[in-house]
Design a protein around this motif. Structure first.
Motif, PDB file in Angstrom:
ATOM      1  N   UNK A  60       0.854  -1.193   0.000  1.00 28.95           N
ATOM      2  CA  UNK A  60       0.000   0.000   0.000  1.00 28.95           C
ATOM      3  C   UNK A  60       0.890   1.242   0.000  1.00 28.95           C
ATOM      4  N   UNK A  61       0.284   2.391  -0.162  1.00 27.97           N
ATOM      5  CA  UNK A  61       1.000   3.653  -0.061  1.00 27.97           C
ATOM      6  C   UNK A  61       1.285   3.971   1.402  1.00 27.97           C
ATOM      7  N   UNK A  62       2.395   4.653   1.635  1.00 24.45           N
ATOM      8  CA  UNK A  62       2.691   5.090   3.005  1.00 24.45           C
ATOM      9  C   UNK A  62       1.594   6.013   3.534  1.00 24.45           C
ATOM     10  N   UNK A  63       0.912   6.691   2.631  1.00 23.45           N
ATOM     11  CA  UNK A  63      -0.177   7.578   3.049  1.00 23.45           C
ATOM     12  C   UNK A  63      -1.338   6.796   3.663  1.00 23.45           C
ATOM     13  N   UNK A  64      -1.519   5.552   3.216  1.00 31.77           N
ATOM     14  CA  UNK A  64      -2.583   4.718   3.781  1.00 31.77           C
ATOM     15  C   UNK A  64      -2.356   4.435   5.257  1.00 31.77           C
ATOM     16  N   UNK A  65      -1.121   4.526   5.712  1.00 37.76           N
ATOM     17  CA  UNK A  65      -0.815   4.226   7.109  1.00 37.76           C
ATOM     18  C   UNK A  65      -0.946   5.440   8.022  1.00 37.76           C
ATOM     19  N   UNK A  66      -1.003   6.632   7.437  1.00 40.51           N
ATOM     20  CA  UNK A  66      -1.087   7.847   8.265  1.00 40.51           C
ATOM     21  C   UNK A  66      -2.397   8.607   8.069  1.00 40.51           C
ATOM     22  N   UNK A  67      -3.272   8.095   7.206  1.00 39.18           N
ATOM     23  CA  UNK A  67      -4.535   8.771   6.925  1.00 39.18           C
ATOM     24  C   UNK A  67      -5.652   8.148   7.745  1.00 39.18           C
ATOM     25  N   UNK A  68      -6.432   8.975   8.450  1.00 36.37           N
ATOM     26  CA  UNK A  68      -7.567   8.425   9.197  1.00 36.37           C
ATOM     27  C   UNK A  68      -8.548   7.736   8.257  1.00 36.37           C
ATOM     28  N   UNK A  69      -9.086   6.616   8.701  1.00 40.91           N
ATOM     29  CA  UNK A  69     -10.074   5.891   7.910  1.00 40.91           C
ATOM     30  C   UNK A  69     -11.374   6.677   7.930  1.00 40.91           C
ATOM     31  N   UNK A  70     -11.921   6.932   6.766  1.00 41.13           N
ATOM     32  CA  UNK A  70     -13.173   7.680   6.665  1.00 41.13           C
ATOM     33  C   UNK A  70     -14.316   6.675   6.627  1.00 41.13           C
ATOM     34  N   UNK A  71     -15.261   6.861   7.503  1.00 39.73           N
ATOM     35  CA  UNK A  71     -16.428   5.987   7.551  1.00 39.73           C
ATOM     36  C   UNK A  71     -17.652   6.769   7.083  1.00 39.73           C
TER      37      UNK A  71
END
Length: 94
Positions: A60-71
């Motif tokens: 995955x992108x490194x951004x996927x690890x620092x971005x809050x999950x949007x529900x």
């Protein structure tokens, strides 16, 4: 927002989505199982390089690890959808 906990939740979510155990992910990533465990519990503060290496191992992108999950149930999202739908309906009535 506690970034350590956010990163930990994201790593755990992606790891589980990929079907890896902590042990399998540790082997794939080159980090110890104890490090992965501590990271997922928000007890580690990974460097930018570590985030990149973890993301690469997860595919995955490194951004996927620092971005809050949007529900979709988040209030802001729900409001935004409601406003967009209301505007679309108004535009269609013209």
């Amino acid at each position: 927002m506690d970034m350590r906990k956010l990163v930990g939740r994201n790593v755990r979510r992606v790891r589980q989505d990929k079907g890896y155990t902590q042990e399998e992910f540790a082997e794939k990533s080159g980090f110890s199982q104890q490090y992965i465990s501590d990271l997922e519990r928000g007890r580690r503060n990974p460097t930018v390089v570590t985030l990149y290496e973890l993301a690469t191992a997860l595919g995955v992108s490194h951004l996927d690890l620092v971005t809050p999950e949007v529900r979709p149930t988040d209030e802001k999202v729900a409001r935004s959808v409601h406003i967009s739908n209301k505007k679309a309906k108004s535009d269609n009535e013209r």
